[in-house]
Design a protein around this motif. Sequence first.
Motif, PDB file in Angstrom:
ATOM      1  N   MET A 444     -20.763   5.731 -10.707  1.00 36.05           N
ATOM      2  CA  MET A 444     -21.953   5.327  -9.958  1.00 36.05           C
ATOM      3  C   MET A 444     -21.612   4.695  -8.614  1.00 36.05           C
ATOM      4  SD  MET A 444     -24.652   6.180 -11.708  1.00 36.05           S
ATOM      5  CE  MET A 444     -26.016   5.181 -11.105  1.00 36.05           C
ATOM      6  N   GLY A 445     -20.289   4.611  -8.327  1.00 34.27           N
ATOM      7  CA  GLY A 445     -19.874   4.120  -7.007  1.00 34.27           C
ATOM      8  C   GLY A 445     -19.906   2.611  -6.858  1.00 34.27           C
ATOM      9  N   ARG A 446     -19.765   1.879  -7.972  1.00 37.07           N
ATOM     10  CA  ARG A 446     -19.767   0.412  -7.845  1.00 37.07           C
ATOM     11  C   ARG A 446     -18.496  -0.055  -7.124  1.00 37.07           C
ATOM     12  NH1 ARG A 446     -20.276  -4.029 -12.772  1.00 37.07           N
ATOM     13  NH2 ARG A 446     -19.453  -5.778 -11.567  1.00 37.07           N
ATOM     14  N   LYS A 447     -18.690  -0.984  -6.178  1.00 30.89           N
ATOM     15  CA  LYS A 447     -17.570  -1.536  -5.419  1.00 30.89           C
ATOM     16  C   LYS A 447     -16.568  -2.178  -6.364  1.00 30.89           C
ATOM     17  CE  LYS A 447     -17.393  -4.145  -1.251  1.00 30.89           C
ATOM     18  NZ  LYS A 447     -18.084  -5.199  -0.547  1.00 30.89           N
ATOM     19  N   GLY A 448     -15.288  -1.950  -6.109  1.00 34.62           N
ATOM     20  CA  GLY A 448     -14.249  -2.557  -6.965  1.00 34.62           C
ATOM     21  C   GLY A 448     -13.859  -1.652  -8.130  1.00 34.62           C
ATOM     22  N   PHE A 449     -14.551  -0.518  -8.286  1.00 29.24           N
ATOM     23  CA  PHE A 449     -14.248   0.363  -9.424  1.00 29.24           C
ATOM     24  C   PHE A 449     -13.788   1.748  -8.945  1.00 29.24           C
ATOM     25  CE2 PHE A 449     -16.593  -3.098 -11.136  1.00 29.24           C
ATOM     26  CZ  PHE A 449     -16.052  -3.308 -12.393  1.00 29.24           C
ATOM     27  N   GLU A 450     -13.102   1.747  -7.770  1.00 26.92           N
ATOM     28  CA  GLU A 450     -12.618   3.001  -7.194  1.00 26.92           C
ATOM     29  C   GLU A 450     -11.553   3.645  -8.087  1.00 26.92           C
ATOM     30  OE1 GLU A 450     -12.779   0.078  -5.652  1.00 26.92           O
ATOM     31  OE2 GLU A 450     -14.451   0.394  -4.284  1.00 26.92           O
ATOM     32  N   GLN A 451     -10.724   2.806  -8.720  1.00 31.20           N
ATOM     33  CA  GLN A 451      -9.686   3.339  -9.630  1.00 31.20           C
ATOM     34  C   GLN A 451     -10.330   4.079 -10.801  1.00 31.20           C
ATOM     35  OE1 GLN A 451      -6.532   3.645  -9.275  1.00 31.20           O
ATOM     36  NE2 GLN A 451      -6.722   2.594  -7.306  1.00 31.20           N
ATOM     37  N   GLU A 452     -11.426   3.503 -11.309  1.00 28.56           N
ATOM     38  CA  GLU A 452     -12.119   4.127 -12.448  1.00 28.56           C
ATOM     39  C   GLU A 452     -12.733   5.467 -12.024  1.00 28.56           C
ATOM     40  OE1 GLU A 452     -12.115   0.911 -11.852  1.00 28.56           O
ATOM     41  OE2 GLU A 452     -11.383   0.102 -13.754  1.00 28.56           O
ATOM     42  N   ALA A 453     -13.203   5.515 -10.766  1.00 33.33           N
ATOM     43  CA  ALA A 453     -13.769   6.774 -10.266  1.00 33.33           C
ATOM     44  C   ALA A 453     -12.680   7.846 -10.258  1.00 33.33           C
ATOM     45  CB  ALA A 453     -14.345   6.574  -8.873  1.00 33.33           C
ATOM     46  N   LYS A 454     -11.483   7.448  -9.795  1.00 31.70           N
ATOM     47  CA  LYS A 454     -10.347   8.389  -9.761  1.00 31.70           C
ATOM     48  C   LYS A 454      -9.985   8.828 -11.169  1.00 31.70           C
ATOM     49  CE  LYS A 454      -7.635   7.201  -5.722  1.00 31.70           C
ATOM     50  NZ  LYS A 454      -6.696   6.179  -5.365  1.00 31.70           N
ATOM     51  N   ARG A 455      -9.910   7.849 -12.032  1.00 34.81           N
ATOM     52  CA  ARG A 455      -9.531   8.113 -13.431  1.00 34.81           C
ATOM     53  C   ARG A 455     -10.511   9.112 -14.058  1.00 34.81           C
ATOM     54  NH1 ARG A 455      -6.290   9.030 -16.833  1.00 34.81           N
ATOM     55  NH2 ARG A 455      -6.342   8.204 -18.938  1.00 34.81           N
ATOM     56  N   MET A 456     -11.790   8.923 -13.747  1.00 34.46           N
ATOM     57  CA  MET A 456     -12.813   9.815 -14.297  1.00 34.46           C
ATOM     58  C   MET A 456     -12.553  11.252 -13.854  1.00 34.46           C
ATOM     59  SD  MET A 456     -14.958   9.329 -16.509  1.00 34.46           S
ATOM     60  CE  MET A 456     -16.129  10.653 -16.631  1.00 34.46           C
ATOM     61  N   ALA A 457     -12.150  11.396 -12.577  1.00 38.30           N
ATOM     62  CA  ALA A 457     -11.886  12.743 -12.068  1.00 38.30           C
ATOM     63  C   ALA A 457     -10.771  13.406 -12.881  1.00 38.30           C
ATOM     64  CB  ALA A 457     -11.507  12.665 -10.596  1.00 38.30           C
ATOM     65  N   GLU A 458      -9.841  12.578 -13.400  1.00 44.45           N
ATOM     66  CA  GLU A 458      -8.728  13.146 -14.180  1.00 44.45           C
ATOM     67  C   GLU A 458      -9.113  13.451 -15.632  1.00 44.45           C
ATOM     68  OE1 GLU A 458      -5.751  10.202 -11.742  1.00 44.45           O
ATOM     69  OE2 GLU A 458      -5.940   9.958 -13.905  1.00 44.45           O
ATOM     70  N   ILE A 459      -9.951  12.586 -16.199  1.00 44.30           N
ATOM     71  CA  ILE A 459     -10.168  12.724 -17.651  1.00 44.30           C
ATOM     72  C   ILE A 459     -11.520  13.339 -18.026  1.00 44.30           C
ATOM     73  CG2 ILE A 459      -8.607  10.809 -18.222  1.00 44.30           C
ATOM     74  CD1 ILE A 459     -11.091   9.083 -18.747  1.00 44.30           C
ATOM     75  N   ASP A 460     -12.298  13.710 -17.025  1.00 38.00           N
ATOM     76  CA  ASP A 460     -13.612  14.280 -17.337  1.00 38.00           C
ATOM     77  C   ASP A 460     -13.459  15.761 -17.686  1.00 38.00           C
ATOM     78  OD1 ASP A 460     -16.182  15.076 -17.521  1.00 38.00           O
ATOM     79  OD2 ASP A 460     -16.739  14.674 -15.446  1.00 38.00           O
ATOM     80  N   PHE A 461     -13.472  16.070 -18.956  1.00 40.18           N
ATOM     81  CA  PHE A 461     -13.318  17.458 -19.401  1.00 40.18           C
ATOM     82  C   PHE A 461     -14.652  18.171 -19.563  1.00 40.18           C
ATOM     83  CE2 PHE A 461      -9.187  15.788 -20.396  1.00 40.18           C
ATOM     84  CZ  PHE A 461      -8.338  16.859 -20.122  1.00 40.18           C
ATOM     85  N   GLY A 462     -15.737  17.397 -19.442  1.00 36.77           N
ATOM     86  CA  GLY A 462     -17.055  17.972 -19.693  1.00 36.77           C
ATOM     87  C   GLY A 462     -17.334  19.179 -18.814  1.00 36.77           C
ATOM     88  N   GLY A 463     -17.793  20.263 -19.411  1.00 37.68           N
ATOM     89  CA  GLY A 463     -18.188  21.442 -18.649  1.00 37.68           C
ATOM     90  C   GLY A 463     -17.026  22.360 -18.298  1.00 37.68           C
ATOM     91  N   LYS A 464     -15.804  22.033 -18.731  1.00 45.10           N
ATOM     92  CA  LYS A 464     -14.648  22.882 -18.365  1.00 45.10           C
ATOM     93  C   LYS A 464     -14.664  24.211 -19.114  1.00 45.10           C
ATOM     94  CE  LYS A 464     -11.548  20.074 -15.953  1.00 45.10           C
ATOM     95  NZ  LYS A 464     -11.185  18.707 -16.082  1.00 45.10           N
ATOM     96  N   ARG A 465     -15.214  24.188 -20.294  1.00 45.91           N
ATOM     97  CA  ARG A 465     -15.326  25.450 -21.057  1.00 45.91           C
ATOM     98  C   ARG A 465     -16.747  25.580 -21.558  1.00 45.91           C
ATOM     99  NH1 ARG A 465      -9.782  26.784 -24.052  1.00 45.91           N
ATOM    100  NH2 ARG A 465      -8.415  25.690 -22.602  1.00 45.91           N
ATOM    101  N   LEU A 466     -17.475  26.407 -20.862  1.00 51.19           N
ATOM    102  CA  LEU A 466     -18.879  26.569 -21.239  1.00 51.19           C
ATOM    103  C   LEU A 466     -19.082  27.953 -21.830  1.00 51.19           C
ATOM    104  CD1 LEU A 466     -20.710  25.128 -18.100  1.00 51.19           C
ATOM    105  CD2 LEU A 466     -20.862  24.225 -20.419  1.00 51.19           C
ATOM    106  N   VAL A 467     -19.904  28.083 -22.854  1.00 51.18           N
ATOM    107  CA  VAL A 467     -20.245  29.448 -23.309  1.00 51.18           C
ATOM    108  C   VAL A 467     -21.716  29.683 -23.065  1.00 51.18           C
ATOM    109  CG1 VAL A 467     -18.430  29.805 -25.007  1.00 51.18           C
ATOM    110  CG2 VAL A 467     -20.485  28.532 -25.664  1.00 51.18           C
TER     111      VAL A 467
END
Length: 467
Positions: A444-467
């Motif tokens: 959600m872009g909260r200040k101070g949580f930029e690392q978590e935003a990056k981490r999410m980009a790495e661990i967000d598997f949602g939607g990678k395999r859709l049927v």
Amino acid sequence: MSEDMVRLDYSYCTAEAVGQNGFSDADLDRIGKDAALMLDSVLPEAKQGKPGFMALPFMTDDELDPVLKEAGRLKDLADTLVVLGIGGSALGATAVDMALAGSLRNSFARPHGCMRLFVADNPDPRSFGMLLHNLDLNRTVFNVVSKSGSTAETMAQFMVVMEMLKNKMGWDKAAQRVVFTTDPEKGNLRLIAQKEGDFRCLEVPPDVGGRFSVLSPVGLLPLAAAGHNIKVLLSGARAMYERCLNPDFSSNPAALLAGLTVEYMHSARNILVMMPYATDLFGLAQWFAQLWAESLGKASDLDGKEVHAGQTPVAAVGATDQHSQLQLYIEGPQDKLVLFATLDDMGGDIPIPGLFQDIDSISYLGGASMGALIKSEAKATQAALAQQKRPSLNLRLPRLDAHCLGQVLFLLEAATLMAGKLLRINPLDQPGVELGKVLTYGLMGRKGFEQEAKRMAEIDFGGKRLV
Ligand SMILES: O=P(O)(O)OC[C@H]1O[C@](O)(CO)[C@@H](O)[C@@H]1O
């Protein structure tokens, strides 16, 4: 024992009732010895009102006065109260209001002097939007409940509501229609109240965790506004407090409930189904689910050893779920304990008229009553489970009133604490829910949580395999 007492029936946990899945007298002695050690550590603190929820039944008139006054002020302003809160800041008020005013309470007009109570606990734009769309803001007040004052869901709802109110009536009048229930010193709601001045505030005692807060202003304000007798609710909790402080395991309902459930956890009964035979107690089962899950589901014990403790709570309702889940409970995996709740007095009965006497398969209903039917179903279900060697417990309430409900709430809280102590985990924290929260802040872009935003980009598997 007084007729007003809620009782715990554990007959269906005995070897006599459920064979090898029940306890012999020798087992009960052993469980009692462990429980006695646990009580040795819990009772001295409980007598001092620790942890904080233990002191809530003893709130004085002076402490209750601000709650009752605020409820009176809200009633003068409006006929509808919307609670904005989630988890322990929402479930208790819903549980008690549903139990005492009925599941259909918001479908019909409430009695004079009782506010309509909605608990909006989800930032789901569809359902929250529909609620807001249908409210008459001139007749509505809001109670923002957040101990931390930082819960994203609640703060988002508050901002939406405040904007609507401000646009309709200006900031000052809008602020009068909003009351905060929050920490006495810390958090954003406290900050806003101090900065903006116009908001009324009630306090969540700092040593009372959200899921143990129903008997604090968190639950008491909305319940008083909805017309429930909060003093009687607390008197019920006080009566149960006395019983839960009994050092004798066999007479202490909380120690028994904790001791037996923990023993079943040790033999891989990983699921606890709470199944009241009363539609209006479904909210109680949902409140209990948070209490049991968040308190006992812990990765490590007090020594830091990995244990992954806990028991998955399931909220069900009888007789409805006999026709939905019971098949699984009777024939599925032997991993469940069922906690029934029944009412001796159902609070009214409906006779079944003697129609269709020529149809044998339904003629037996004529001349009986709905109350007799649901009570027979509760008894039959417990017995049927036992036939398949499935253990269960039953909380017997004399009736569904504020005094009995106060007893039940306190009993379940005390039993949860005691179960945590027996499991040697901390039942009062919830470290596991933090990661999801901070990752959301990142998204959600909260200040101070930029690392978590990056981490999410790495661990967000949602939607990678859709049927
Ligand atoms: O009252 P708060 O601080 O908004 O917290 C709401 C809920 O969130 C939790 O912290 C879990 O996320 C619960 O323990 C609590 O009941």
